[in-house]
Design a protein around this motif. Structure first.
Motif, mmCIF file in Angstrom:
data_model
loop_
_atom_site.group_PDB
_atom_site.id
_atom_site.type_symbol
_atom_site.label_atom_id
_atom_site.label_comp_id
_atom_site.label_asym_id
_atom_site.label_seq_id
_atom_site.Cartn_x
_atom_site.Cartn_y
_atom_site.Cartn_z
ATOM 1 N N HIS A 81 0.527 -0.973 0.052
ATOM 2 C CA HIS A 81 0.059 0.051 -0.472
ATOM 3 C C HIS A 81 1.190 1.154 0.259
ATOM 4 C CE1 HIS A 81 -3.702 -1.961 1.204
ATOM 5 N NE2 HIS A 81 -2.962 -3.164 1.815
ATOM 6 N N TRP A 82 0.417 2.343 -1.174
ATOM 7 C CA TRP A 82 0.693 3.198 -1.041
ATOM 8 C C TRP A 82 0.112 4.235 -0.507
ATOM 9 C CZ3 TRP A 82 6.468 3.937 -1.801
ATOM 10 C CH2 TRP A 82 6.694 2.918 -3.340
ATOM 11 N N ILE A 83 0.875 4.439 0.858
ATOM 12 C CA ILE A 83 0.566 5.901 1.388
ATOM 13 C C ILE A 83 0.508 7.485 1.637
ATOM 14 C CG2 ILE A 83 -0.393 6.367 3.873
ATOM 15 C CD1 ILE A 83 -1.300 3.524 3.534
ATOM 16 N N PRO A 84 -0.800 8.364 1.072
ATOM 17 C CA PRO A 84 -0.247 9.548 1.392
ATOM 18 C C PRO A 84 -0.034 10.267 2.655
ATOM 19 C CG PRO A 84 -2.392 9.309 0.675
ATOM 20 C CD PRO A 84 -1.542 8.041 0.964
ATOM 21 N N VAL A 85 0.938 10.752 2.608
ATOM 22 C CA VAL A 85 1.005 12.006 3.950
ATOM 23 C C VAL A 85 1.848 12.795 3.999
ATOM 24 C CG1 VAL A 85 2.891 10.952 6.410
ATOM 25 C CG2 VAL A 85 2.577 9.156 5.359
ATOM 26 N N TYR A 86 1.185 13.625 4.371
ATOM 27 C CA TYR A 86 1.783 15.628 4.751
ATOM 28 C C TYR A 86 3.061 15.329 5.865
ATOM 29 C CZ TYR A 86 -1.843 16.391 1.559
ATOM 30 O OH TYR A 86 -2.865 16.587 0.816
ATOM 31 N N PHE A 87 3.544 15.691 4.786
ATOM 32 C CA PHE A 87 5.322 16.395 6.517
ATOM 33 C C PHE A 87 5.334 17.271 6.139
ATOM 34 C CE2 PHE A 87 5.694 11.815 5.276
ATOM 35 C CZ PHE A 87 7.178 11.043 5.851
ATOM 36 N N PHE A 88 6.012 17.211 7.502
ATOM 37 C CA PHE A 88 5.544 18.991 8.443
ATOM 38 C C PHE A 88 7.126 18.690 9.165
ATOM 39 C CE2 PHE A 88 0.807 18.516 6.920
ATOM 40 C CZ PHE A 88 0.969 19.850 6.344
ATOM 41 N N VAL A 103 10.984 20.851 19.493
ATOM 42 C CA VAL A 103 11.146 20.575 17.711
ATOM 43 C C VAL A 103 10.587 19.330 16.768
ATOM 44 C CG1 VAL A 103 12.714 20.808 16.110
ATOM 45 C CG2 VAL A 103 12.587 22.231 18.010
ATOM 46 N N CYS A 104 10.050 19.576 15.996
ATOM 47 C CA CYS A 104 9.507 17.366 15.595
ATOM 48 C C CYS A 104 8.869 17.653 14.272
ATOM 49 C CB CYS A 104 8.524 17.058 16.366
ATOM 50 S SG CYS A 104 8.009 15.630 15.737
ATOM 51 N N PHE A 105 9.759 17.199 13.281
ATOM 52 C CA PHE A 105 9.730 16.429 12.095
ATOM 53 C C PHE A 105 8.315 15.411 12.353
ATOM 54 C CE2 PHE A 105 9.386 13.429 8.029
ATOM 55 C CZ PHE A 105 9.765 14.865 7.596
ATOM 56 N N LEU A 106 7.252 15.857 11.886
ATOM 57 C CA LEU A 106 5.434 15.046 12.054
ATOM 58 C C LEU A 106 5.027 14.304 10.547
ATOM 59 C CD1 LEU A 106 3.706 14.212 13.761
ATOM 60 C CD2 LEU A 106 2.598 16.538 13.380
ATOM 61 N N GLY A 107 4.803 13.719 10.157
ATOM 62 C CA GLY A 107 4.371 12.777 9.456
ATOM 63 C C GLY A 107 2.507 12.997 9.304
ATOM 64 N N ILE A 108 1.648 13.659 8.734
ATOM 65 C CA ILE A 108 0.217 12.823 9.281
ATOM 66 C C ILE A 108 -0.602 12.180 7.740
ATOM 67 C CG2 ILE A 108 -2.088 14.710 9.734
ATOM 68 C CD1 ILE A 108 -0.686 16.390 10.802
ATOM 69 N N THR A 147 -6.710 17.922 2.531
ATOM 70 C CA THR A 147 -5.907 18.884 2.074
ATOM 71 C C THR A 147 -4.271 19.237 2.937
ATOM 72 O OG1 THR A 147 -7.127 20.771 3.034
ATOM 73 C CG2 THR A 147 -8.030 20.508 0.527
ATOM 74 N N LYS A 148 -3.838 20.286 1.783
ATOM 75 C CA LYS A 148 -2.721 20.519 2.691
ATOM 76 C C LYS A 148 -3.174 20.903 3.748
ATOM 77 C CE LYS A 148 0.148 23.583 1.598
ATOM 78 N NZ LYS A 148 0.864 25.153 0.673
ATOM 79 N N GLU A 149 -3.638 22.554 3.760
ATOM 80 C CA GLU A 149 -3.887 23.231 4.818
ATOM 81 C C GLU A 149 -4.820 22.306 6.037
ATOM 82 O OE1 GLU A 149 -3.253 25.085 1.020
ATOM 83 O OE2 GLU A 149 -4.909 23.697 1.383
ATOM 84 N N GLN A 150 -5.641 21.520 5.516
ATOM 85 C CA GLN A 150 -6.126 20.394 6.680
ATOM 86 C C GLN A 150 -5.664 19.898 7.305
ATOM 87 O OE1 GLN A 150 -8.956 18.417 4.322
ATOM 88 N NE2 GLN A 150 -10.863 19.978 5.193
ATOM 89 N N ALA A 151 -4.126 19.012 6.875
ATOM 90 C CA ALA A 151 -3.447 18.577 7.926
ATOM 91 C C ALA A 151 -2.708 19.405 8.424
ATOM 92 C CB ALA A 151 -2.392 18.117 6.055
ATOM 93 N N GLU A 152 -2.050 20.680 7.796
ATOM 94 C CA GLU A 152 -1.898 22.064 8.948
ATOM 95 C C GLU A 152 -2.407 22.576 9.719
ATOM 96 O OE1 GLU A 152 0.107 26.199 7.417
ATOM 97 O OE2 GLU A 152 0.117 24.906 5.879
ATOM 98 N N GLU A 180 5.998 27.592 14.374
ATOM 99 C CA GLU A 180 6.612 27.499 13.001
ATOM 100 C C GLU A 180 5.920 26.259 12.199
ATOM 101 O OE1 GLU A 180 10.335 27.840 10.125
ATOM 102 O OE2 GLU A 180 10.427 27.764 12.295
ATOM 103 N N VAL A 181 4.743 26.904 11.323
ATOM 104 C CA VAL A 181 5.032 24.883 10.672
ATOM 105 C C VAL A 181 5.146 24.723 9.239
ATOM 106 C CG1 VAL A 181 2.841 23.644 10.379
ATOM 107 C CG2 VAL A 181 2.559 24.693 12.740
ATOM 108 N N LYS A 182 5.964 24.563 9.010
ATOM 109 C CA LYS A 182 6.778 24.077 7.551
ATOM 110 C C LYS A 182 6.115 22.781 7.268
ATOM 111 C CE LYS A 182 10.457 26.918 6.855
ATOM 112 N NZ LYS A 182 11.094 28.057 6.829
ATOM 113 N N PHE A 183 5.305 22.941 5.802
ATOM 114 C CA PHE A 183 5.215 22.241 5.178
ATOM 115 C C PHE A 183 6.470 22.070 4.277
ATOM 116 C CE2 PHE A 183 2.945 20.640 1.039
ATOM 117 C CZ PHE A 183 2.803 19.229 1.128
ATOM 118 N N LEU A 184 7.071 20.093 4.071
ATOM 119 C CA LEU A 184 8.132 19.865 3.632
ATOM 120 C C LEU A 184 7.540 19.058 2.229
ATOM 121 C CD1 LEU A 184 9.708 18.499 5.922
ATOM 122 C CD2 LEU A 184 10.092 20.955 5.231
ATOM 123 N N GLY A 185 5.907 18.526 2.205
ATOM 124 C CA GLY A 185 5.699 17.994 0.957
ATOM 125 C C GLY A 185 5.114 16.838 0.915
#
Length: 298
Positions: A81-88, A103-108, A147-152, A180-185
């Motif tokens: 399975h290829w799961i879509p994850v927004y990274f921040f 300080v953290c790296f988070l995948g949603i 959406t990216k905005e919802q994940a953010e 600081e919430v930065k979208f990484l892709g």
């Protein structure tokens, strides 16, 4: 080799002189080396070449009460399975308390039937690559359902919650928050679904496609192990009652007996829940049945 500085977290690291794009090994930001311009792209993690079923069964064979021959169980399904994850990249701190900082790296996870399973999963920072269209044909591919905005918004809420809990733990007033919430892709993350049969039953399992760790595994608990757990659980209750009786006799009231009984039942409940069942659920990564995260859920 040349030294570069990440435009997000300011970490310095070395890369070959020939590269034009680099990914920070600390926060996951991908950027152009010469201009430090961030690249918001679509990425994926390449799956391991090892057999996920073999890694699963080997892990299960080491668990309490697992059948000795479980490594020879019949595998009936292996699906990627290829799961879509927004990274921040998240950084937050209190405006009035210097020690309150996160300080953290988070995948949603943003979609697929495995979205709940991968909620609060400790996704890795390193190893992702720019997306390749061939990935779509190598398993079940899912598009984002949010959406990216919802994940953010979710990421920001989690960061705020983490800071508030940290301040509460220190017994301090949090004051204004600097976030600081930065979208990484968007990253498509591989997860293997593996089914196997044993003793006439089918067991469904999930394995991390990047390193083979078991996200969620099921196995039958042998009757001898269940019997020992049941005896141990009742033994804990009986021992607690005995201690309570001694305390009640010594003090002349029944409060000690009641407290000992409550403590004994609570201790036995944990033993029964893990050892007196016909099937156990385990994980190499998650705390089964609980949140496992950098943040508390909201």
């Amino acid at each position: 080799m040349m030294e570069v500085t990440c435009p997000t977290c300011s970490a310095t690291f070395k890369v070959p002189d020939t590269v034009s794009v680099a990914t920070c090994p600390y926060c996951g930001t991908t950027f152009r080396v010469k201009t430090s311009e961030e690249l918001i792209e679509h990425f994926f993690f390449p799956p391991i070449k090892e057999d996920p079923a073999g890694k699963l069964l080997k892990f299960l064979s080491r668990q309490y009460g697992a059948p000795a021959d479980i490594t020879g169980a019949k595998v009936t399904k292996k699906e990627l399975h290829w799961i879509p994850v927004y990274f921040f990249y998240l950084h937050g701190k209190s405006g009035s308390k210097e020690t309150v900082e996160e300080v953290c790296f988070l995948g949603i996870p943003a979609g697929s039937p495995l979205k709940v399973l991968m909620h609060n999963y400790p996704f890795p920072v390193r190893g992702k690559r720019f997306f390749e269209e061939s990935v779509v044909k190598k398993g079940k591919y899912y598009e984002p359902e949010m959406t990216k905005e919802q994940a953010e918004a979710i990421a920001r809420s989690n960061l705020e919650t983490a800071l508030k809990w940290e301040a509460k733990g220190e017994g301090s007033r949090i004051g204004d928050l600097e976030l600081e919430v930065k979208f990484l892709g968007l990253v498509h993350y591989p997860v293997w679904e593996v089914h196997y049969e044993y003793g006439g039953q089918t067991f469904r399992n999930y394995v991390d496609g990047t390193d083979g760790r078991v996200v969620r595994g099921e196995y039958p608990l042998m009757s001898e192990a269940r019997k020992k757990a049941t005896i141990l659980g009742f033994g804990v209750i009986g021992g607690s009652i005995l201690i309570g009786l001694i305390a009640a006799t010594a003090t002349g009231n029944g409060i000690g007996l009641l407290g000992a009984l409550v403590a004994g039942v609570a201790g036995a409940a944990g033993i029964f829940s893990k050892g007196s069942v016909s099937k156990r659920v385990v994980s190499e990564v998650m705390r089964v049945g609980k949140e496992n995260a950098y943040f508390r859920t909201v």
